[in-house]
Enzyme design. Structure first.
Site, PDB file in Angstrom:
ATOM      1  N   TRP A 102       0.825  -1.218   0.000  1.00  0.00           N
ATOM      2  CA  TRP A 102       0.000   0.000   0.000  1.00  0.00           C
ATOM      3  C   TRP A 102       0.858   1.267   0.000  1.00  0.00           C
ATOM      4  O   TRP A 102       0.555   2.221  -0.717  1.00  0.00           O
ATOM      5  CB  TRP A 102      -0.975   0.002   1.180  1.00  0.00           C
ATOM      6  CG  TRP A 102      -1.992  -1.089   1.101  1.00  0.00           C
ATOM      7  CD1 TRP A 102      -2.186  -2.097   2.001  1.00  0.00           C
ATOM      8  CD2 TRP A 102      -2.956  -1.315   0.051  1.00  0.00           C
ATOM      9  NE1 TRP A 102      -3.203  -2.926   1.587  1.00  0.00           N
ATOM     10  CE2 TRP A 102      -3.687  -2.468   0.400  1.00  0.00           C
ATOM     11  CE3 TRP A 102      -3.268  -0.655  -1.136  1.00  0.00           C
ATOM     12  CZ2 TRP A 102      -4.719  -2.978  -0.406  1.00  0.00           C
ATOM     13  CZ3 TRP A 102      -4.286  -1.162  -1.941  1.00  0.00           C
ATOM     14  CH2 TRP A 102      -5.000  -2.308  -1.572  1.00  0.00           C
ATOM     15  N   ASP A 172      -1.414   6.517   6.290  1.00  0.00           N
ATOM     16  CA  ASP A 172      -2.522   5.667   5.860  1.00  0.00           C
ATOM     17  C   ASP A 172      -2.894   4.783   7.052  1.00  0.00           C
ATOM     18  O   ASP A 172      -2.122   3.909   7.447  1.00  0.00           O
ATOM     19  CB  ASP A 172      -2.062   4.830   4.655  1.00  0.00           C
ATOM     20  CG  ASP A 172      -3.125   3.834   4.177  1.00  0.00           C
ATOM     21  OD1 ASP A 172      -4.175   3.712   4.828  1.00  0.00           O
ATOM     22  OD2 ASP A 172      -2.872   3.168   3.146  1.00  0.00           O
ATOM     23  N   LYS A 196     -12.378  -1.370   6.961  1.00  0.00           N
ATOM     24  CA  LYS A 196     -11.722  -2.362   7.814  1.00  0.00           C
ATOM     25  C   LYS A 196     -12.112  -2.211   9.273  1.00  0.00           C
ATOM     26  O   LYS A 196     -12.426  -3.202   9.918  1.00  0.00           O
ATOM     27  CB  LYS A 196     -10.211  -2.292   7.646  1.00  0.00           C
ATOM     28  CG  LYS A 196      -9.777  -3.049   6.401  1.00  0.00           C
ATOM     29  CD  LYS A 196      -8.821  -2.340   5.540  1.00  0.00           C
ATOM     30  CE  LYS A 196      -8.695  -3.035   4.180  1.00  0.00           C
ATOM     31  NZ  LYS A 196      -7.868  -2.246   3.259  1.00  0.00           N
TER      32      LYS A 196
HETATM   33  C1  LIG Z   1      -7.279  -1.820   2.188  1.00  0.00           C
HETATM   34  C2  LIG Z   1      -6.197  -0.845   2.227  1.00  0.00           C
HETATM   35  C3  LIG Z   1      -6.061   0.141   1.236  1.00  0.00           C
HETATM   36  C4  LIG Z   1      -6.943   0.205   0.029  1.00  0.00           C
HETATM   37  O1  LIG Z   1      -8.137   0.791   0.340  1.00  0.00           O
HETATM   38  P1  LIG Z   1      -9.243   1.121  -0.766  1.00  0.00           P
HETATM   39  O2  LIG Z   1     -10.255   1.865   0.038  1.00  0.00           O
HETATM   40  O3  LIG Z   1      -9.733  -0.185  -1.309  1.00  0.00           O
HETATM   41  O4  LIG Z   1      -8.614   1.947  -1.824  1.00  0.00           O
HETATM   42  C5  LIG Z   1      -5.045   1.059   1.395  1.00  0.00           C
HETATM   43  N1  LIG Z   1      -4.214   1.025   2.440  1.00  0.00           N
HETATM   44  C6  LIG Z   1      -4.320   0.090   3.398  1.00  0.00           C
HETATM   45  C7  LIG Z   1      -3.378   0.098   4.550  1.00  0.00           C
HETATM   46  C8  LIG Z   1      -5.312  -0.873   3.318  1.00  0.00           C
HETATM   47  O5  LIG Z   1      -5.420  -1.803   4.274  1.00  0.00           O
END
Ligand SMILES: *Cc1c(COP(=O)(O)O)cnc(C)c1O
Length: 361
Positions: A102, A172, A196
């Site tokens: 990511w 993030d 999540k």
């Molecule tokens: C799932 C995830 C993403 C991607 O998220 P989307 O909303 O599907 O774009 C990005 N960063 C992390 C750490 C993730 O777990």
């Protein structure tokens, strides 16, 4: 239906009391005679929901009024390019710490807008650790410094964050938001998808500090501009209504449990039960060797060979433990145990792990 414990990495488990509340009022929200799914986002009902959600979210994060909360569409993946688009210009440098897929994706997007630089990486060990002493590689005068708090795929997390007093940190937090206490004071932007730890898929949270917001490029397509979205309180166009509505209830649920401090304790306990089992086992090995780097949200582990892994996943599924297959880039297994994943599910899973080990040593 017998109970299934859902270890899905995302979208993932939601608190049962929240799902029940949503189910109960789905056909008639707050006496309106229609569903919240059918309501205008400009209705008083929804305007109150999004305003409440922003206030509660800030409170749980422990941040002050110098941060603005945005709920946008597009997922965390949109923020990957939207952040440099808003903040970085061709002659500026942004530091990226590469701890997994990511953060690497975010780094690649930033290269479209300016000088994106990887200042530390754990790639050479398939991202199974968090780099230390990263501060010494920081670029003086960087516009911002970027990291991914919890590496959903590789099962690592920042235990303590690097210090960056001279440039805002951007994090993030998609997969560990509100799972533990974090001092956000060095962070200029905290963002992530909600699917999540907070809500069903749809909304992307972008929490942005005023001084960073004021540096954002104002000359962008409307939907890409953080300034414009902030000026319109995330209501420039139709926001992801259902996702925000459910998130508002998840935040209530968290409050009733005792907030982030309480859930962090539970999360640590849940993770410890699994790591202790793996550390004392002859067939399971955690993929992250250093205990301090281990995620408390995504617990990654492997079995000695492909055949036994297949057998394990099959028997686990039959016993009511679903979605344990690891991401293809790591292989093996992954147990995602987000905030809403019940302690009782971890306890039963540990029993299953031990029984399976005995039978397959
Ligand atoms: C799932 C995830 C993403 C991607 O998220 P989307 O909303 O599907 O774009 C990005 N960063 C992390 C750490 C993730 O777990």
């Amino acid at each position: 239906m017998s109970k299934v414990y859902n270890f899905s990495a995302g979208p993932s488990v939601l608190p049962l009391p929240v799902l029940e509340r949503v189910q109960k009022e789905l056909l008639n929200y707050n006496g309106s005679g229609f569903s919240i799914l059918e309501a205008s986002h400009r209705d008083d009902d929804f305007m109150k929901i999004i305003a409440d959600c922003q206030v509660k979210f800030k409170k749980h994060l422990g941040i002050g009024d110098n941060y603005k909360v945005l709920f946008l569409g597009g997922g965390a993946s949109t923020a990957f390019f939207q952040i440099p688009m808003n903040l970085l210009s061709k002659d500026e440098t942004a530091d990226y710490i590469d701890t997994g897929m990511w953060s690497n994706k975010a780094y690649k997007e930033a290269g479209r807008y300016g000088n994106a630089k990887i200042v530390a990486s754990s790639k050479e060990k398939n991202y199974n650790y968090i780099p230390q002493d990263v501060e010494k590689s920081f670029t003086p005068g960087a516009k911002y410094r970027y990291l991914c708090s919890n590496n959903t795929i590789f099962g690592t997390r920042w235990n303590s964050f690097p210090k960056s007093p001279d440039a805002p940190l951007i994090g993030d937090f998609s997969s560990d938001i509100l799972s533990r206490k974090v001092d956000f004071s060095d962070f200029g932007i905290i963002f992530g998808g909600v699917q999540k730890n907070l809500a069903p898929a749809g909304a992307t949270f972008v929490v942005i500090r005023e001084d960073v917001l004021s540096q954002c490029n104002a000359d962008l397509p409307s939907m890409c501009s953080y300034k414009l979205q902030a000026d319109n309180d995330s209501m420039f166009n139709t926001p992801p209504v259902f996702s925000i509505y459910v998130m508002n209830y998840v935040l209530d649920w968290l409050e009733e449990l005792g907030g982030v401090a309480a859930i962090e304790k539970t999360n640590l306990q849940k993770a410890k039960m699994l790591y202790d089992t793996f550390d004392g086992s002859s067939i399971y090995s955690p993929t992250v060797p250093n205990a301090a780097d281990r995620s408390i949200m995504n617990v990654t582990f492997v079995l000695p060979n492909e055949d036994l892994t297949k057998k394990f996943l099959k028997e686990a599924g039959a016993a009511g433990f679903s979605n344990l297959k690891g991401h293809r880039s790591v292989g093996g297994c992954r147990a995602s145990i987000y905030n809403a994943f019940p302690m009782e599910g971890v306890e039963k899973f540990v029993d299953f792990l031990k029984t399976f080990e005995k039978a397959n040593k």
